[in-house]
Design a protein around this motif. Structure first.
Motif, PDB file in Angstrom:
ATOM      1  N   TRP A 197       0.837  -1.202   0.000  1.00 48.24           N
ATOM      2  CA  TRP A 197       0.000   0.000   0.000  1.00 48.24           C
ATOM      3  C   TRP A 197       0.869   1.248   0.000  1.00 48.24           C
ATOM      4  CZ3 TRP A 197      -0.540   3.762   3.884  1.00 48.24           C
ATOM      5  CH2 TRP A 197      -1.599   4.658   3.700  1.00 48.24           C
ATOM      6  N   ARG A 198       1.909   1.249   0.817  1.00 51.74           N
ATOM      7  CA  ARG A 198       2.793   2.425   0.880  1.00 51.74           C
ATOM      8  C   ARG A 198       3.548   2.630  -0.425  1.00 51.74           C
ATOM      9  NH1 ARG A 198       4.442   1.705   7.112  1.00 51.74           N
ATOM     10  NH2 ARG A 198       2.960   3.231   7.920  1.00 51.74           N
TER      11      ARG A 198
ATOM     12  N   LYS B 194       2.426   1.995  -3.404  1.00 49.38           N
ATOM     13  CA  LYS B 194       1.495   2.522  -4.413  1.00 49.38           C
ATOM     14  C   LYS B 194       1.314   4.024  -4.282  1.00 49.38           C
ATOM     15  CE  LYS B 194      -1.116  -1.663  -5.182  1.00 49.38           C
ATOM     16  NZ  LYS B 194      -2.409  -2.312  -5.141  1.00 49.38           N
TER      17      LYS B 194
ATOM     18  N   TYR C 115      -3.386   5.633  -2.737  1.00 52.67           N
ATOM     19  CA  TYR C 115      -4.616   5.055  -2.199  1.00 52.67           C
ATOM     20  C   TYR C 115      -4.725   5.389  -0.721  1.00 52.67           C
ATOM     21  CZ  TYR C 115      -4.989   2.427  -6.494  1.00 52.67           C
ATOM     22  OH  TYR C 115      -5.115   2.088  -7.803  1.00 52.67           O
TER      23      TYR C 115
ATOM     24  N   ARG D  58      -6.698   4.970   3.300  1.00 51.67           N
ATOM     25  CA  ARG D  58      -6.810   3.973   4.373  1.00 51.67           C
ATOM     26  C   ARG D  58      -7.938   2.970   4.094  1.00 51.67           C
ATOM     27  NH1 ARG D  58      -7.070   6.760   9.791  1.00 51.67           N
ATOM     28  NH2 ARG D  58      -4.838   6.927   9.501  1.00 51.67           N
TER      29      ARG D  58
ATOM     30  N   TYR E 261      -8.882   1.844   1.215  1.00 50.84           N
ATOM     31  CA  TYR E 261      -8.348   0.886   0.240  1.00 50.84           C
ATOM     32  C   TYR E 261      -7.485  -0.146   0.953  1.00 50.84           C
ATOM     33  CZ  TYR E 261      -5.754  -0.956  -3.753  1.00 50.84           C
ATOM     34  OH  TYR E 261      -5.187  -1.782  -4.681  1.00 50.84           O
ATOM     35  N   LEU E 262      -6.668   0.306   1.898  1.00 50.54           N
ATOM     36  CA  LEU E 262      -5.834  -0.616   2.675  1.00 50.54           C
ATOM     37  C   LEU E 262      -6.709  -1.598   3.444  1.00 50.54           C
ATOM     38  CD1 LEU E 262      -3.164  -1.595   3.885  1.00 50.54           C
ATOM     39  CD2 LEU E 262      -3.329   0.277   5.534  1.00 50.54           C
TER      40      LEU E 262
ATOM     41  N   MET F 110      -7.942  -4.203   1.060  1.00 52.52           N
ATOM     42  CA  MET F 110      -6.897  -5.167   0.702  1.00 52.52           C
ATOM     43  C   MET F 110      -6.664  -6.169   1.832  1.00 52.52           C
ATOM     44  SD  MET F 110      -5.940  -4.697  -2.376  1.00 52.52           S
ATOM     45  CE  MET F 110      -7.666  -4.385  -2.675  1.00 52.52           C
TER      46      MET F 110
ATOM     47  N   GLU G 138      -1.777   9.647   5.339  1.00 56.73           N
ATOM     48  CA  GLU G 138      -2.869   9.555   4.370  1.00 56.73           C
ATOM     49  C   GLU G 138      -3.109  10.911   3.699  1.00 56.73           C
ATOM     50  OE1 GLU G 138      -7.395   7.771   4.020  1.00 56.73           O
ATOM     51  OE2 GLU G 138      -6.698   8.468   5.969  1.00 56.73           O
TER      52      GLU G 138
ATOM     53  N   ARG H 129     -10.538   6.166  -4.420  1.00 55.87           N
ATOM     54  CA  ARG H 129      -9.269   5.519  -4.084  1.00 55.87           C
ATOM     55  C   ARG H 129      -9.122   5.281  -2.589  1.00 55.87           C
ATOM     56  NH1 ARG H 129      -4.757   5.905  -7.849  1.00 55.87           N
ATOM     57  NH2 ARG H 129      -5.635   6.248  -9.891  1.00 55.87           N
TER      58      ARG H 129
END
Length: 166
Positions: free
Chosen positions: A73-74, A76, A79, A81, A83-84, A87, A110, A147
Motif C-alpha cells: 500500500w505504501r 502505491k 490510495y 486507508r 483501500y488498505l 486489501m 494519508e 481511491r
C-alpha cells in the motif's frame, strides 16, 4: 472453457505440500490457506494440523502477511486507508493483525498521499474544468474518494485547488 477438476487433499502430506506450493508464490494468511484447503475437500481436523505445523515452522504469520500488505500500500502511494482496509479483507486478514496495520497509518501519512495525488491530477483537471471550478473540485473529490481516502485528506487536497502556483 472447461476448468480442470481440483484434486482432493485427503492426506497430511498432500495438504502440507499444497500449502507450501501456495506459500512459495506469496505470503498467505491462515484464513486464506484454510479457504483453499476447504475448496480442495480437506477435512477440518487435517486443516488444523497442517496450519499448526506451518505456524510452528513460521511459514504462516498473519502479522507478517499484514505487514506485507501495508508495504505494498505504501509503495502505491495513491490510495487511502479504506483501500488498505479492503486489501486486508481480501487477504482474509481481520482482527488484531489488521488493526495493528491500520494503527500504523497516520492521518498525516494519508493526507500527504492524497495531496500528492491531487498535485499530479490538478493541471489536467483545471484544464478540463476551466469554466466551472466547482465541477472540477467535485471530480477531484470523487477521484480521491474512489481511491479510499477519507474526508479529512480529501478536504486537505481540495484546498490545493485554490493555490495558483500549482
Amino acid at each position: 472453457m472447461w476448468s480442470k477438476s481440483k484434486k482432493l487433499l485427503t492426506t497430511h502430506a498432500e495438504a502440507y505440500n499444497f500449502c507450501l506450493d501456495k506459500l512459495a508464490l506469496r505470503d498467505h494468511s491462515s484464513r486464506e490457506l484454510r479457504q483453499k484447503l476447504t475448496e480442495r475437500g480437506c477435512p477440518e481436523e487435517l486443516q488444523d494440523q497442517v496450519l499448526q505445523k506451518l505456524k510452528d515452522h513460521h511459514f504462516v504469520d498473519d502479522f507478517r502477511c499484514a505487514g506485507y500488505v501495508l508495504d505494498a500500500w505504501r509503495r502505491k502511494k495513491s490510495y487511502g486507508r479504506q483501500y488498505l482496509r479492503l486489501m486486508l479483507q481480501r487477504r482474509c486478514l481481520s482482527g488484531e493483525p489488521a488493526q495493528e496495520v491500520l494503527r500504523q497509518v497516520t492521518d498525516e501519512e494519508e493526507t500527504e498521499q492524497a495531496e500528492a495525488l491531487a498535485r499530479q491530477q490538478l493541471a489536467k483537471l483545471k484544464r478540463k474544468y476551466a469554466e466551472d471550478s466547482r465541477r472540477g473540485r467535485a471530480a477531484l473529490a470523487r477521484m480521491l474518494a474512489s481511491r479510499g481516502f477519507g474526508t479529512g485528506p480529501i478536504a486537505s487536497a481540495l484546498e490545493l485547488w485554490n493555490q495558483e502556483d500549482i
